[in-house]
Design a protein around this motif. Structure first.
Motif, PDB file in Angstrom:
ATOM      1  N   GLU A  66      45.584  36.771  38.887  1.00  0.00           N
ATOM      2  CA  GLU A  66      44.792  35.569  38.640  1.00  0.00           C
ATOM      3  C   GLU A  66      43.337  35.954  38.394  1.00  0.00           C
ATOM      4  OE1 GLU A  66      46.726  31.922  41.238  1.00  0.00           O
ATOM      5  OE2 GLU A  66      45.338  33.270  42.251  1.00  0.00           O
ATOM      6  N   THR A  67      42.655  35.194  37.550  1.00  0.00           N
ATOM      7  CA  THR A  67      41.206  35.304  37.416  1.00  0.00           C
ATOM      8  C   THR A  67      40.649  33.897  37.214  1.00  0.00           C
ATOM      9  OG1 THR A  67      41.315  35.605  35.012  1.00  0.00           O
ATOM     10  CG2 THR A  67      41.277  37.605  36.359  1.00  0.00           C
ATOM     11  N   GLY A  68      39.438  33.674  37.688  1.00  0.00           N
ATOM     12  CA  GLY A  68      38.789  32.388  37.505  1.00  0.00           C
ATOM     13  C   GLY A  68      37.747  32.163  38.568  1.00  0.00           C
ATOM     14  N   THR A  69      37.061  31.018  38.511  1.00  0.00           N
ATOM     15  CA  THR A  69      36.110  30.664  39.562  1.00  0.00           C
ATOM     16  C   THR A  69      36.872  30.221  40.793  1.00  0.00           C
ATOM     17  OG1 THR A  69      35.984  28.359  38.878  1.00  0.00           O
ATOM     18  CG2 THR A  69      34.457  29.906  37.816  1.00  0.00           C
ATOM     19  N   HIS A  70      36.143  30.053  41.879  1.00  0.00           N
ATOM     20  CA  HIS A  70      36.752  29.608  43.132  1.00  0.00           C
ATOM     21  C   HIS A  70      37.504  28.287  42.930  1.00  0.00           C
ATOM     22  CE1 HIS A  70      37.152  28.665  47.389  1.00  0.00           C
ATOM     23  NE2 HIS A  70      36.469  27.535  47.214  1.00  0.00           N
ATOM     24  N   GLU A  71      36.846  27.337  42.273  1.00  0.00           N
ATOM     25  CA  GLU A  71      37.472  26.023  42.070  1.00  0.00           C
ATOM     26  C   GLU A  71      38.692  26.121  41.156  1.00  0.00           C
ATOM     27  OE1 GLU A  71      34.253  26.652  41.792  1.00  0.00           O
ATOM     28  OE2 GLU A  71      33.484  25.589  43.563  1.00  0.00           O
ATOM     29  N   GLU A  72      38.563  26.918  40.092  1.00  0.00           N
ATOM     30  CA  GLU A  72      39.686  27.058  39.157  1.00  0.00           C
ATOM     31  C   GLU A  72      40.905  27.662  39.853  1.00  0.00           C
ATOM     32  OE1 GLU A  72      37.075  27.723  35.035  1.00  0.00           O
ATOM     33  OE2 GLU A  72      37.912  29.440  36.125  1.00  0.00           O
ATOM     34  N   LEU A  73      40.683  28.635  40.696  1.00  0.00           N
ATOM     35  CA  LEU A  73      41.805  29.293  41.377  1.00  0.00           C
ATOM     36  C   LEU A  73      42.436  28.373  42.418  1.00  0.00           C
ATOM     37  CD1 LEU A  73      40.420  32.931  41.800  1.00  0.00           C
ATOM     38  CD2 LEU A  73      42.066  32.087  40.126  1.00  0.00           C
ATOM     39  N   LEU A  74      41.624  27.540  43.060  1.00  0.00           N
ATOM     40  CA  LEU A  74      42.210  26.583  44.004  1.00  0.00           C
ATOM     41  C   LEU A  74      43.083  25.575  43.262  1.00  0.00           C
ATOM     42  CD1 LEU A  74      39.291  25.785  46.505  1.00  0.00           C
ATOM     43  CD2 LEU A  74      41.274  27.277  46.845  1.00  0.00           C
ATOM     44  N   ASP A  75      42.626  25.165  42.068  1.00  0.00           N
ATOM     45  CA  ASP A  75      43.407  24.213  41.284  1.00  0.00           C
ATOM     46  C   ASP A  75      44.731  24.812  40.823  1.00  0.00           C
ATOM     47  OD1 ASP A  75      41.453  22.314  41.581  1.00  0.00           O
ATOM     48  OD2 ASP A  75      40.482  22.726  39.656  1.00  0.00           O
ATOM     49  N   LEU A  76      44.759  26.146  40.607  1.00  0.00           N
ATOM     50  CA  LEU A  76      46.004  26.782  40.176  1.00  0.00           C
ATOM     51  C   LEU A  76      47.053  26.801  41.290  1.00  0.00           C
ATOM     52  CD1 LEU A  76      44.693  29.906  38.172  1.00  0.00           C
ATOM     53  CD2 LEU A  76      45.831  27.881  37.236  1.00  0.00           C
ATOM     54  N   ASN A  77      46.584  26.681  42.536  1.00  0.00           N
ATOM     55  CA  ASN A  77      47.494  26.660  43.688  1.00  0.00           C
ATOM     56  C   ASN A  77      48.398  27.913  43.726  1.00  0.00           C
ATOM     57  OD1 ASN A  77      48.316  25.439  46.070  1.00  0.00           O
ATOM     58  ND2 ASN A  77      50.087  24.453  45.098  1.00  0.00           N
ATOM     59  N   GLY A  78      47.786  29.070  43.388  1.00  0.00           N
ATOM     60  CA  GLY A  78      48.533  30.331  43.383  1.00  0.00           C
ATOM     61  C   GLY A  78      48.186  31.191  44.590  1.00  0.00           C
TER      62      GLY A  78
END
Length: 604
Positions: A577-589
């Motif tokens: 996974e890569t992304g900002t903190h918020e983006e990664l939380l939204d991915l629920n991974g």
């Protein structure tokens, strides 16, 4: 005398890498000193020749005394006696003094640091894996052992071998002047002596090499135990470590016993052979004198020469044994220290710019085996970008950073900074572009000042103190005092900083990184050992420090990297996974799972 000692540059650099054959290794280690070693050897040979002159003068005086009689001896031989007195009181002491000075002042004090600094420079350039695969104490022992052994070889070859050869050559010439058959007897004895030397010396060399190897293992075992003494105490394993040490010491004892048995046989055999020489030479000259073919002075000269050579045989045999033993130790050290575990290419270019982008291009690395590394990593970090790296233990986070620092070379793919493959750059040039603070912070057993200045040795005192204050280290440093009464920034920290707490060590490491002010900053659990209050204070300082820098931050405590520009999540050596903190939380991974476990734990 001190000016004389400076004729050899004891810290001169060697040309190229150390060779892996014995003769070439000696030439590499001693290059630059051979001219003065030759001068010392010639002086030693001169002294050996004067030993023969001693016997000639003794024979001349005896013959003169017998020819003149006591009544007119002094009147007829005054010049001969003055010459003999001048030889013994002036020439001989001056020659011995010059030879001793060459050995004790010019050769011995310079050869050891010359060899040791060359080996140490080479060892410092070895890869991290070279040190990973060995004991630190053993490597240090090998350096000291090889330098000391090579010094002993140089000194003893000059002091004994050249002296003995000159004495033997002069003795043969003297005995030839008495009678050719006496000289032949000496030559036959010399052949027997050399054959025995030839048989014993290779065996002594091999057993010495084995003894040196086990001695270094003892040093490695003992240093390893002492380095980890707190672990030994905590687990109450003194008996276990004692057994491990006894095992290594027992092996060393066995090899030392093998060497001792052979050396005792060597000495006994050669001393027996040495006893044959006076019997042969004095008996032969007496027989010639009884036939009217030699004078009483010839008997005295032959006796002096034979007894001197017989005595010298014991000294020479003992020294030759030591020389070959030392050669075995040099070989053992050479075998450990000279392998080419090095990363830098010859004439690697400098000028790498850490303010450019960093690219991991299909990078794979597994420490030479499957697993426990990273696989096919593709990641581009823009200049000034702040990257957080997250993953479970063993996911490959520290490996990624180690490859960027080029502690290891990638096995597949490439890492580029500003488009330049870091394998084509100088290691030191690369690492000057990177500041790093690790979880397991290593300190030198030096002062706080020395440890912080390691980041930038030419920094001013004001810069030093400013860095310490920004790292929240200044106040506790002022309160330090060591066992020698040194205080504050001058107090020594103990081996690996043992006198400091984990948080104090990390703050000094942060100060060091702040002072270095490199364009790339790597934080590997940089605040893990700090309490929440100190971490909050340092986090404010870090926010200022990282401004304008490219940052790679590894952290298990996710709150410390939540504000990063981008977070990279690793699992089993791959980016998942890569992304900002918020983006990664939204991915629920995976990242969201890590975050939920940590926040739930805190809430509970």
């Amino acid at each position: 005398m001190r000016r004389f000692a400076g004729l050899i540059d004891a810290f001169a650099r060697a040309e190229g890498p150390p060779p892996q054959t014995l003769g070439a290794f000696f030439r590499w280690a001693l290059s630059g000193a051979f001219r003065w070693l030759s001068v010392a050897a010639l002086l030693s040979a001169l002294v050996g020749t004067l030993e023969v002159v001693t016997a000639i003068l003794l024979g001349k005086v005896i013959d003169a005394a017998l020819a003149s009689g006591p009544e007119v001896f002094w009147d007829q031989n005054l010049m001969l006696l003055i010459l003999a007195a001048g030889f013994f009181l002036i020439l001989r002491p001056l020659a011995f003094g010059a030879s001793s000075t060459a050995n004790s002042v010019l050769v011995a004090p310079n050869v050891n640091p010359l060899v040791l600094t060359r080996l140490h420079r080479w060892t410092l350039g070895q890869t991290v894996s070279f040190f990973d695969d060995d004991f630190a104490g053993r490597i240090a022992q090998k350096q000291m052992q090889a330098a000391r052994a090579m010094t002993d070889v140089a000194v003893e070859v000059i002091n004994v071998v050249f002296f003995a050869l000159a004495s033997l050559v002069g003795s043969v010439l003297l005995l030839t002047s008495i009678n050719g058959s006496i000289a032949v007897a000496l030559a036959v004895w010399l052949v027997v002596y050399l054959l025995l030397i030839r048989w014993f010396m290779p065996r002594i060399r091999e057993r010495s090499k084995a003894r040196a190897g086990t001695r270094a293992m003892v040093s490695g075992q003992v240093v390893d135990t002492i380095t980890n003494i707190k672990t030994v105490k905590l687990f109450a394993h003194a008996e276990h470590e004692d057994r491990a040490a006894i095992g290594a010491i027992s092996e060393f004892r066995d090899r030392a016993l093998d060497f001792g048995l052979l050396s005792a046989g060597f000495r006994l055999t050669l001393m027996t052979v040495a006893g044959l020489l006076p019997v042969a030479l004095i008996g032969g000259t007496l027989w010639l004198w009884s036939r009217g073919l030699a004078s009483p002075g010839d008997i005295a000269a032959a006796g002096t020469i034979s007894i001197r050579i017989a005595q010298m045989t014991g000294w020479v045999s003992f020294t030759l044994m030591a020389i070959w033993a030392n050669i075995g130790e040099v070989e053992d050290g050479m075998r450990t220290l000279t392998p080419r575990h090095r990363l830098d290419q010859p004439n690697a270019p400098k000028g790498l710019d850490g303010r450019k982008d960093i690219a991991f291009d299909h990078v794979s690395f597994g420490y030479g085996r499957d697993g426990n590394g990273i696989e096919d990593i593709n990641l581009t970090i823009k200049p000034g970008e702040k990257i957080g790296i997250v993953g479970a233990s063993g996911a490959g986070k520290s490996t990624l950073v180690a490859l960027l620092l080029r502690l290891y070379d990638v096995e597949k793919g490439a890492i580029r900074i500003g488009g330049q493959d870091i394998r084509e750059a100088s290691e030191e040039d690369l690492r000057r572009q990177i500041g790093m603070v690790t979880q397991d912070t290593a300190m030198f057993n030096r002062s706080s000042r020395d440890n912080i200045l390691y980041g930038r040795p030419d920094a001013t005192e004001d810069d030093l103190i400013a860095a310490a204050k920004r790292a929240e280290a200044h106040d506790f440093i002022l309160g330090l005092e060591d066992h020698k009464g040194r205080r504050g920034y001058d107090a020594h920290l103990g081996e690996r900083g043992v006198k400091l707490s984990g948080g104090q060590r990390q703050r000094i490491a942060l100060a060091r990184a702040i002072l270095k002010d490199a364009p790339i900053l790597v934080l590997d659990e940089a605040t893990s050992a700090l309490d929440s209050e100190v971490e909050a204070a340092i986090q404010t300082a870090l926010d200022q420090v990282v401004e304008g820098k490219t940052v790679l931050a590894i952290a298990h405590r996710l709150s410390t990297i939540a504000r990063m520009d981008r977070i990279v999540v690793l699992d089993a050596g791959r980016i998942v996974e890569t992304g900002t903190h918020e983006e990664l939380l939204d991915l629920n991974g995976p990242y969201a799972g890590f975050w939920a476990r940590q926040t739930d734990g805190f809430a509970a």
